[in-house]
Design a protein around this motif. Structure first.
Motif, PDB file in Angstrom:
ATOM      1  N   ALA A  76      19.244  53.985  76.392  1.00 17.02           N
ATOM      2  CA  ALA A  76      19.275  55.223  77.171  1.00 17.02           C
ATOM      3  C   ALA A  76      19.307  54.951  78.665  1.00 17.02           C
ATOM      4  O   ALA A  76      19.998  55.642  79.420  1.00 17.02           O
ATOM      5  CB  ALA A  76      18.064  56.076  76.822  1.00 17.02           C
ATOM      6  N   VAL A  77      18.589  53.902  79.096  1.00 21.53           N
ATOM      7  CA  VAL A  77      18.449  53.686  80.537  1.00 21.53           C
ATOM      8  C   VAL A  77      19.800  53.398  81.167  1.00 21.53           C
ATOM      9  O   VAL A  77      20.109  53.862  82.266  1.00 21.53           O
ATOM     10  CB  VAL A  77      17.416  52.570  80.816  1.00 21.53           C
ATOM     11  CG1 VAL A  77      17.849  51.245  80.255  1.00 21.53           C
ATOM     12  CG2 VAL A  77      17.156  52.443  82.303  1.00 21.53           C
ATOM     13  N   ARG A  78      20.654  52.668  80.430  1.00 21.54           N
ATOM     14  CA  ARG A  78      21.983  52.344  80.982  1.00 21.54           C
ATOM     15  C   ARG A  78      22.826  53.597  81.120  1.00 21.54           C
ATOM     16  O   ARG A  78      23.562  53.760  82.097  1.00 21.54           O
ATOM     17  CB  ARG A  78      22.685  51.337  80.070  1.00 21.54           C
ATOM     18  CG  ARG A  78      22.104  49.955  80.212  1.00 21.54           C
ATOM     19  CD  ARG A  78      22.819  48.976  79.328  1.00 21.54           C
ATOM     20  NE  ARG A  78      22.547  47.631  79.792  1.00 21.54           N
ATOM     21  CZ  ARG A  78      23.483  46.782  80.190  1.00 21.54           C
ATOM     22  NH1 ARG A  78      24.738  47.132  80.175  1.00 21.54           N
ATOM     23  NH2 ARG A  78      23.163  45.589  80.592  1.00 21.54           N
ATOM     24  N   VAL A 130      29.238  59.301  58.678  1.00 20.44           N
ATOM     25  CA  VAL A 130      29.619  58.720  59.951  1.00 20.44           C
ATOM     26  C   VAL A 130      28.385  58.139  60.628  1.00 20.44           C
ATOM     27  O   VAL A 130      27.343  58.803  60.712  1.00 20.44           O
ATOM     28  CB  VAL A 130      30.264  59.792  60.851  1.00 20.44           C
ATOM     29  CG1 VAL A 130      30.486  59.233  62.245  1.00 20.44           C
ATOM     30  CG2 VAL A 130      31.559  60.264  60.237  1.00 20.44           C
ATOM     31  N   ILE A 131      28.498  56.900  61.092  1.00 20.33           N
ATOM     32  CA  ILE A 131      27.396  56.295  61.843  1.00 20.33           C
ATOM     33  C   ILE A 131      27.768  56.359  63.315  1.00 20.33           C
ATOM     34  O   ILE A 131      28.807  55.832  63.719  1.00 20.33           O
ATOM     35  CB  ILE A 131      27.179  54.838  61.412  1.00 20.33           C
ATOM     36  CG1 ILE A 131      26.853  54.787  59.916  1.00 20.33           C
ATOM     37  CG2 ILE A 131      26.059  54.200  62.226  1.00 20.33           C
ATOM     38  CD1 ILE A 131      27.008  53.419  59.322  1.00 20.33           C
ATOM     39  N   TRP A 132      26.924  57.036  64.126  1.00 23.16           N
ATOM     40  CA  TRP A 132      27.211  57.164  65.546  1.00 23.16           C
ATOM     41  C   TRP A 132      26.715  55.949  66.292  1.00 23.16           C
ATOM     42  O   TRP A 132      25.808  55.252  65.839  1.00 23.16           O
ATOM     43  CB  TRP A 132      26.579  58.437  66.118  1.00 23.16           C
ATOM     44  CG  TRP A 132      27.049  59.668  65.433  1.00 23.16           C
ATOM     45  CD1 TRP A 132      26.368  60.402  64.508  1.00 23.16           C
ATOM     46  CD2 TRP A 132      28.313  60.302  65.582  1.00 23.16           C
ATOM     47  NE1 TRP A 132      27.120  61.452  64.070  1.00 23.16           N
ATOM     48  CE2 TRP A 132      28.325  61.426  64.714  1.00 23.16           C
ATOM     49  CE3 TRP A 132      29.451  60.044  66.348  1.00 23.16           C
ATOM     50  CZ2 TRP A 132      29.422  62.278  64.604  1.00 23.16           C
ATOM     51  CZ3 TRP A 132      30.531  60.886  66.250  1.00 23.16           C
ATOM     52  CH2 TRP A 132      30.524  61.992  65.383  1.00 23.16           C
ATOM     53  N   LEU A 133      27.318  55.690  67.454  1.00 26.92           N
ATOM     54  CA  LEU A 133      26.940  54.526  68.254  1.00 26.92           C
ATOM     55  C   LEU A 133      25.593  54.771  68.929  1.00 26.92           C
ATOM     56  O   LEU A 133      25.342  55.838  69.477  1.00 26.92           O
ATOM     57  CB  LEU A 133      28.002  54.255  69.309  1.00 26.92           C
ATOM     58  CG  LEU A 133      27.745  53.022  70.160  1.00 26.92           C
ATOM     59  CD1 LEU A 133      28.045  51.764  69.361  1.00 26.92           C
ATOM     60  CD2 LEU A 133      28.567  53.053  71.427  1.00 26.92           C
ATOM     61  N   MET A 138      19.795  55.728  72.597  1.00 29.83           N
ATOM     62  CA  MET A 138      20.151  57.110  72.326  1.00 29.83           C
ATOM     63  C   MET A 138      21.491  57.120  71.590  1.00 29.83           C
ATOM     64  O   MET A 138      22.265  56.169  71.680  1.00 29.83           O
ATOM     65  CB  MET A 138      20.237  57.910  73.620  1.00 29.83           C
ATOM     66  CG  MET A 138      21.352  57.534  74.556  1.00 29.83           C
ATOM     67  SD  MET A 138      21.195  58.323  76.158  1.00 29.83           S
ATOM     68  CE  MET A 138      21.830  59.946  75.838  1.00 29.83           C
ATOM     69  N   GLU A 139      21.720  58.212  70.841  1.00 29.59           N
ATOM     70  CA  GLU A 139      22.949  58.267  70.065  1.00 29.59           C
ATOM     71  C   GLU A 139      24.053  58.884  70.907  1.00 29.59           C
ATOM     72  O   GLU A 139      23.849  59.894  71.573  1.00 29.59           O
ATOM     73  CB  GLU A 139      22.722  59.097  68.799  1.00 29.59           C
ATOM     74  CG  GLU A 139      22.749  58.234  67.563  1.00 29.59           C
ATOM     75  CD  GLU A 139      22.417  59.000  66.311  1.00 29.59           C
ATOM     76  OE1 GLU A 139      22.603  60.220  66.283  1.00 29.59           O
ATOM     77  OE2 GLU A 139      21.968  58.353  65.358  1.00 29.59           O
ATOM     78  N   LEU A 140      25.213  58.266  70.887  1.00 31.96           N
ATOM     79  CA  LEU A 140      26.345  58.796  71.627  1.00 31.96           C
ATOM     80  C   LEU A 140      27.341  59.411  70.649  1.00 31.96           C
ATOM     81  O   LEU A 140      27.434  58.964  69.508  1.00 31.96           O
ATOM     82  CB  LEU A 140      27.040  57.672  72.397  1.00 31.96           C
ATOM     83  CG  LEU A 140      26.241  57.014  73.503  1.00 31.96           C
ATOM     84  CD1 LEU A 140      27.048  55.915  74.138  1.00 31.96           C
ATOM     85  CD2 LEU A 140      25.822  58.040  74.530  1.00 31.96           C
ATOM     86  N   PRO A 141      28.085  60.408  71.065  1.00 29.32           N
ATOM     87  CA  PRO A 141      29.073  61.029  70.170  1.00 29.32           C
ATOM     88  C   PRO A 141      30.300  60.151  69.990  1.00 29.32           C
ATOM     89  O   PRO A 141      31.422  60.606  70.168  1.00 29.32           O
ATOM     90  CB  PRO A 141      29.399  62.350  70.879  1.00 29.32           C
ATOM     91  CG  PRO A 141      29.139  62.059  72.310  1.00 29.32           C
ATOM     92  CD  PRO A 141      28.028  61.076  72.366  1.00 29.32           C
TER      93      PRO A 141
END
Lengths: 353, 338
Positions: free
Chosen positions: B191-193, B184-187, B169-172
């Motif tokens: 998702a499970v973690r 901008v490339i998001w991290l 999943m993408e994080l801000p």
């Protein structure tokens, strides 16, 4: 548990007999049997069973010294033994020629004892920062850290594979790894360590240590440095553990991180507890039982219809039984049996007349 | 807060600067010189997040351990075994029923029951004999370890995360800025973690609320401080003991499922997690839930950072933290001396 309530057994001050006369007769007979055992026992018994018993007993003895007289149950003793063993392999010659320095034995052995003592002192100084039940947690954590470190570090400890072909020096033209010399070597070391602990327990230092165990505040009020006594006990105990560790390396001719893993650290505790932590003889009895179970586990387990690899289950259940029913170990059972016999005798003869 | 700044102005400045530098490292896009010396920002962020999620797992294991220790003075060295039992049972349930979520309540109840039985039949019989209780728990851990080796064998198991938790999943958080387009490339992170981290935080906050806002929590805190006095004032302390032991054991079991989902289960994991909880509890302070959370975070992040930036010495870093805490604050960062 009752590791903490043993009254020190003083040698009577009016006892004017020679030291040799003060040792009771059964001990002389027992010693004679051990000395003459090689006449009847085969190499397997001398080298594998009894050699290993003495080694494990010495490492257990160092734990017994700390726990029985100092009230500090340390799971670190196997790591200290392993440190001494590793030092012999690293400083002396071994199969891993790119790591080992190959120095001669008269430098290697003192250095091994010294480095192991240093390790024990530093770890002990950390462990005595807190007391009681915390000791067991902290020493277990240090032991595990040392285990993982030896497994990760290749430049000094040669990582996962460890060292092989670590052989004792051929002193006086004897190959000390042959069963007969090794038996006498390990027996001699074990007797020396045992004697040292018996002596220390009655020496001023040992008495002060037992005082610190029973009531640290009172001892501090009397002017004893409690912390220094505890740390010194760790340093002294390291000598017994190191002796065992060096002999262990020579017996196996190799050392690897597996030798000093967490389960080995716990095995030392099992040995000391099963034998009994109130007297120096306990760890040797515990070690003998442990080694017998280990060596003959195939036969014993086969008898009950289990596979041979359930050895740990037997050890675990046996250990649980001892802790639950006889907290002072096999020696405690023996003491109670003797007390029972004496009480019955007194009853039949009319009250100890 | 104001008091702290007034009393220790220098320390406050250093802390504020450190926090600012850390936030900058996390939030800003790294300049090329930093990338040249430290490697890409993505590696740093991954190590940091890996450490935080590992810390979440450590917290779940250590919380039960520290609660049991704080209340009953039992150093339960079989705690790692409870973790591994929970993991194996979770694997069996998840594969048999096909439902990952179902495994959680079942494992919590079953492992909690094992804990209840241990407390009821063994530990409560030798109350006050701390060393003997510890030795018994060592014996139990040997027996459990061998029984599990017997049943599940030496191979390693991995629990499959359910469909809706798989994938990234993408994080801000900025991972990188495309130099030519400025986009901008998001991290992206598994998702499970992230969900496990959220769950651990929820459980931690819930535990804190129960401990600090309910009658049961009041009893437990009173028991930690002085259990004789609590018993003397009419509380059936054995029932409180049973509840806490069962809850701590169940939590370790649940942590086993989580550990099996984002790592794997094999013999030896029990000692690994037992040691992790020992170190976490020594660092954080024994008997303190907040201390366990802080210790778990420190140890998790230190382990992952060490693993990425100094692979040969990662274990030494963890150990040095423990040694430093013992040397300067033997009761642990948030522990109280008793």
């Amino acid at each position: 548990m009752s590791v903490v309530d043993q009254a020190p057994r003083f040698a009577s001050p009016v006892d004017q007999r020679m030291w040799s006369e003060r040792i009771p007769a059964p001990w002389w007979i027992f010693g004679l049997i051990l000395l003459l055992l090689p006449i009847v026992a085969n190499d397997f018994w001398l080298f594998q069973v009894l050699g290993w018993t003495f080694i494990l007993g010495m490492i257990g003895l160092s734990l017994m010294f700390l726990a029985g007289y100092g009230g500090m149950v340390s799971l670190l003793q196997m790591s200290i033994a392993g440190m001494a063993g590793y030092m012999v392999a690293i400083l002396g010659p071994s199969g891993a020629a790119n790591v080992s320095l190959g120095l001669s034995w008269w430098i290697v052995l003192p250095a091994a004892f010294l480095i192991a003592a240093l390790f024990a002192t530093i770890s002990g100084a950390l462990a005595v920062r807190t007391d009681g039940i915390y000791t067991i947690m902290i020493t277990l954590a240090i032991a595990a850290a040392f285990f993982y470190f030896t497994r990760q570090n290749y430049s000094v400890f040669n990582g996962y594979s460890g060292f092989n072909l670590v052989l004792p020096p051929k002193l006086f033209g004897v190959n000390w790894r042959d069963p007969l010399p090794f038996y006498y070597l390990s027996l001699g070391c074990a007797v020396l360590c045992y004697g040292a602990v018996v002596y220390l327990a009655r020496a001023p230092f040992g008495l002060a240590l037992q005082g610190v165990r029973d009531n640290p505040r009172r001892m501090a009020a009397l002017g004893f440095n409690v912390t220094a006594h505890r740390v010194a006990a760790y340093a002294l105990a390291s000598v017994f553990a190191s002796t065992g560790g060096i002999l262990l390396v020579w017996q196996n001719a190799q050392i690897a991180p597996g030798t000093i893993g967490v389960s080995s650290a716990i095995d030392v505790l099992v040995v000391a507890v099963v034998g009994g932590m109130r007297r120096p003889l306990g760890p040797f009895i515990g070690a003998f039982i442990y080694v017998l179970l280990q060596v003959f586990s195939t036969d014993i387990l086969g008898f009950f219809g289990f596979a041979a690899d359930r050895f740990k289950l037997i050890i675990g259940i046996g250990f649980l039984a001892i802790v639950l029913f006889s907290p002072d170990g096999v020696l405690g059972l023996w003491d109670r049996w003797r007390a029972g016999v004496a009480a019955r005798k007194a009853a039949t003869t009319g009250g100890g007349a | 807060m104001d008091n702290f700044i007034k009393r220790y102005p220098l320390w406050s400045l250093i802390i504020i600067l450190l926090v600012a530098a850390f936030l900058w490292l996390v939030l800003a896009s790294w300049p090329p010189e930093l990338v040249a010396s430290w490697g890409r920002k993505q590696i740093f962020l991954n190590a940091l997040l890996g450490g935080i999620t590992l810390g979440a797992l450590y917290f779940l294991v250590a919380a039960g351990f520290t609660l049991i220790f704080g209340l009953m003075r039992i150093v339960n060295l079989a705690h790692g075994s409870l973790f591994l039992i929970g993991g194996y049972l979770g694997y069996e349930i998840a594969t048999a029923s096909g439902s990952w979520l179902l495994a959680f309540p079942v494992v919590f109840i079953v492992v909690g029951l094992i804990g209840l039985l241990m407390q009821f039949f063994i530990f409560s019989k030798m109350e006050g004999e701390e060393l003997r209780q510890t030795l018994v728990s060592i014996g139990l851990s040997i027996v459990f370890a061998d029984l599990m080796l017997w049943w599940w064998g030496g191979q390693s198991y991995s629990i499959l995360a359910p469909q809706f938790l798989q994938g990234p999943m993408e994080l801000p958080l900025v991972s990188n800025v495309n130099a030519s387009t400025g986009a901008v490339i998001w991290l992206r992170y598994p998702a499970v973690r992230i969900w496990i981290l959220v769950a651990a935080i929820v459980i931690g906050v819930a535990m804190w609320l129960v401990l600090n806002r309910t009658t049961l929590g009041m009893l437990i805190r009173a028991g930690v401080d002085d259990r004789e006095m609590l018993a003397a004032s009419g509380v059936r302390i054995h029932i409180v003991f049973l509840a806490v032991f069962g809850f701590g054991a169940g939590l370790a079991g649940v942590a086993g499922i989580i550990g099996g989902t984002f790592q794997s289960l094999s013999p030896g994991e029990d000692t690994r997690f037992l040691l992790a909880s020992l170190v976490v509890v020594i660092v954080g302070g024994m008997g303190s839930i907040v201390g366990a959370a802080l210790g778990a975070l420190i140890i998790g992040v230190a382990e992952q950072m060490g693993f990425v930036y100094a692979p040969t010495y990662s274990i030494v870093l963890t150990f040095l933290i423990m040694a430093a805490v013992l040397a300067f604050r033997p009761q642990g960062l948030l522990g109280t001396r008793r």
